[in-house]
Design a protein around this motif. Structure first.
Motif, PDB file in Angstrom:
ATOM      1  N   VAL A  57      -8.564 -11.412  -3.348  1.00 19.23           N
ATOM      2  CA  VAL A  57      -7.855 -12.657  -3.643  1.00 19.23           C
ATOM      3  C   VAL A  57      -6.963 -12.488  -4.865  1.00 19.23           C
ATOM      4  O   VAL A  57      -5.794 -12.900  -4.870  1.00 19.23           O
ATOM      5  CB  VAL A  57      -8.851 -13.815  -3.835  1.00 19.23           C
ATOM      6  N   HIS A  58      -7.497 -11.885  -5.910  1.00 23.67           N
ATOM      7  CA  HIS A  58      -6.717 -11.721  -7.139  1.00 23.67           C
ATOM      8  C   HIS A  58      -5.480 -10.864  -6.883  1.00 23.67           C
ATOM      9  O   HIS A  58      -4.364 -11.236  -7.299  1.00 23.67           O
ATOM     10  CB  HIS A  58      -7.586 -11.075  -8.217  1.00 23.67           C
ATOM     11  N   PHE A  59      -5.658  -9.743  -6.191  1.00 25.68           N
ATOM     12  CA  PHE A  59      -4.535  -8.839  -5.982  1.00 25.68           C
ATOM     13  C   PHE A  59      -3.518  -9.439  -5.010  1.00 25.68           C
ATOM     14  O   PHE A  59      -2.309  -9.259  -5.187  1.00 25.68           O
ATOM     15  CB  PHE A  59      -5.033  -7.492  -5.465  1.00 25.68           C
ATOM     16  N   ALA A  60      -3.991 -10.130  -3.989  1.00 27.08           N
ATOM     17  CA  ALA A  60      -3.062 -10.763  -3.052  1.00 27.08           C
ATOM     18  C   ALA A  60      -2.232 -11.843  -3.746  1.00 27.08           C
ATOM     19  O   ALA A  60      -1.068 -12.062  -3.409  1.00 27.08           O
ATOM     20  CB  ALA A  60      -3.826 -11.362  -1.877  1.00 27.08           C
ATOM     21  N   ARG A  61      -2.834 -12.487  -4.733  1.00 30.31           N
ATOM     22  CA  ARG A  61      -2.121 -13.536  -5.458  1.00 30.31           C
ATOM     23  C   ARG A  61      -1.034 -12.953  -6.367  1.00 30.31           C
ATOM     24  O   ARG A  61       0.079 -13.481  -6.434  1.00 30.31           O
ATOM     25  CB  ARG A  61      -3.101 -14.371  -6.282  1.00 30.31           C
ATOM     26  N   VAL A  62      -1.353 -11.866  -7.062  1.00 27.75           N
ATOM     27  CA  VAL A  62      -0.380 -11.315  -8.020  1.00 27.75           C
ATOM     28  C   VAL A  62       0.605 -10.351  -7.366  1.00 27.75           C
ATOM     29  O   VAL A  62       1.610  -9.986  -7.985  1.00 27.75           O
ATOM     30  CB  VAL A  62      -1.097 -10.624  -9.207  1.00 27.75           C
ATOM     31  N   LEU A  63       0.313  -9.938  -6.122  1.00 25.04           N
ATOM     32  CA  LEU A  63       1.214  -9.051  -5.384  1.00 25.04           C
ATOM     33  C   LEU A  63       1.577  -9.706  -4.047  1.00 25.04           C
ATOM     34  O   LEU A  63       1.202  -9.226  -2.972  1.00 25.04           O
ATOM     35  CB  LEU A  63       0.536  -7.694  -5.151  1.00 25.04           C
ATOM     36  N   PRO A  64       2.320 -10.798  -4.081  1.00 22.63           N
ATOM     37  CA  PRO A  64       2.546 -11.587  -2.866  1.00 22.63           C
ATOM     38  C   PRO A  64       3.366 -10.890  -1.789  1.00 22.63           C
ATOM     39  O   PRO A  64       3.323 -11.294  -0.619  1.00 22.63           O
ATOM     40  CB  PRO A  64       3.277 -12.832  -3.392  1.00 22.63           C
TER      41      PRO A  64
ATOM     42  N   VAL B 250       0.657  -7.202   1.950  1.00 24.07           N
ATOM     43  CA  VAL B 250      -0.389  -7.764   2.804  1.00 24.07           C
ATOM     44  C   VAL B 250      -1.675  -7.028   2.503  1.00 24.07           C
ATOM     45  O   VAL B 250      -1.711  -5.789   2.523  1.00 24.07           O
ATOM     46  CB  VAL B 250      -0.024  -7.635   4.293  1.00 24.07           C
ATOM     47  N   TRP B 251      -2.740  -7.772   2.204  1.00 26.08           N
ATOM     48  CA  TRP B 251      -4.010  -7.180   1.802  1.00 26.08           C
ATOM     49  C   TRP B 251      -4.994  -7.215   2.962  1.00 26.08           C
ATOM     50  O   TRP B 251      -5.259  -8.270   3.526  1.00 26.08           O
ATOM     51  CB  TRP B 251      -4.596  -7.945   0.619  1.00 26.08           C
TER      52      TRP B 251
ATOM     53  N   ILE C  80      -3.604 -12.366   3.033  1.00 28.39           N
ATOM     54  CA  ILE C  80      -4.912 -11.718   3.145  1.00 28.39           C
ATOM     55  C   ILE C  80      -5.358 -11.779   4.600  1.00 28.39           C
ATOM     56  O   ILE C  80      -5.448 -12.861   5.187  1.00 28.39           O
ATOM     57  CB  ILE C  80      -5.987 -12.399   2.273  1.00 28.39           C
ATOM     58  N   ARG C  81      -5.643 -10.627   5.175  1.00 26.48           N
ATOM     59  CA  ARG C  81      -6.110 -10.568   6.567  1.00 26.48           C
ATOM     60  C   ARG C  81      -7.629 -10.742   6.627  1.00 26.48           C
ATOM     61  O   ARG C  81      -8.332 -10.601   5.624  1.00 26.48           O
ATOM     62  CB  ARG C  81      -5.725  -9.239   7.202  1.00 26.48           C
TER      63      ARG C  81
END
Length: 211
Positions: free
Chosen positions: A43-50, A53-54, A79-80
């Motif tokens: 969640v954190h990485f998907a938020r800061v790296l929009p 695709v995570w 996020i998948r």
């Protein structure tokens, strides 16, 4: 969020890891996270790296439920749904990714999981793709801090096949699968970030490396 698990370690290190990921990951594409655990990192990485695709994954069903719970609460579109990946079982259920991320994984697993991680990363990473590892490592046959030595003892008391790995062994295992160490970053709490490239992009650096 009844299924959501909380990891104090993830809360502590997410921002520091994100600083490195923002610099070393490609600007866009698909990132596969191995052993995502609670899902808080995802969640954190998907938020800061929009623009990325995570794709989280974990072999544990409770962890996958937690990932889903955190992702739903965050409401992020990049996020998948988590995959059930056991790194030792090839092939992985994903065909091609731009980066593979494994945080605090290889020391809490048998050495065979490290070999499986390298084999799977080689098979799924595009040419020039990034493999990112984070965690404690031994260097030159020795622990880098007394706290790491104590942690290693604790791991091995829980499972004799676990333990902090020698960085030299990890680098050699990666090189055998066309993954080449290009950067070593010192992190807080006596951890390291290791960045590998797959294929010719990393091989050129590897040949000149002093790691």
């Amino acid at each position: 969020m009844l299924d959501a698990l909380l990891s104090p370690a993830a809360a502590r290190n997410a921002a520091f890891i994100a600083e490195v990921l923002m610099r070393v990951l490609p600007p866009s594409g698909l990132v596969l996270e191995i052993a995502s655990g609670s899902g808080e990192h995802a969640v954190h990485f998907a938020r800061v790296l929009p623009a990325l695709v995570w794709q989280p994954s974990d072999p544990d069903e409770a962890a996958r439920r937690s990932i889903v719970a955190h992702a739903r609460a965050a409401g992020l579109a990049n996020i998948r749904s988590p995959l059930a990946i056991d790194v030792t079982r090839q092939p992985w259920p994903v065909t091609r990714v731009n980066a593979v991320v494994a945080i605090n994984m290889i020391h809490i697993a048998p050495w065979g999981a490290s070999i499986g991680l390298m084999a799977g990363a080689e098979a799924t990473l595009a040419e020039g793709g990034v493999l990112y590892l984070y965690g404690p490592f031994r260097e030159g046959g020795a622990h880098t801090a007394p706290s790491n030595a104590a942690f290693d003892d604790s791991l091995r008391s829980r499972n004799a096949s676990w333990g902090i790995r020698d960085i030299e062994a990890v680098v050699a295992a990666a090189r055998a699968h066309d993954l080449h160490l290009v950067e070593r970053v010192v992190m807080p709490a006596n951890n390291l970030s290791l960045i590998f490239y797959r294929g010719r992009r990393g091989l050129a650096v590897d040949r000149e490396s002093t790691f």
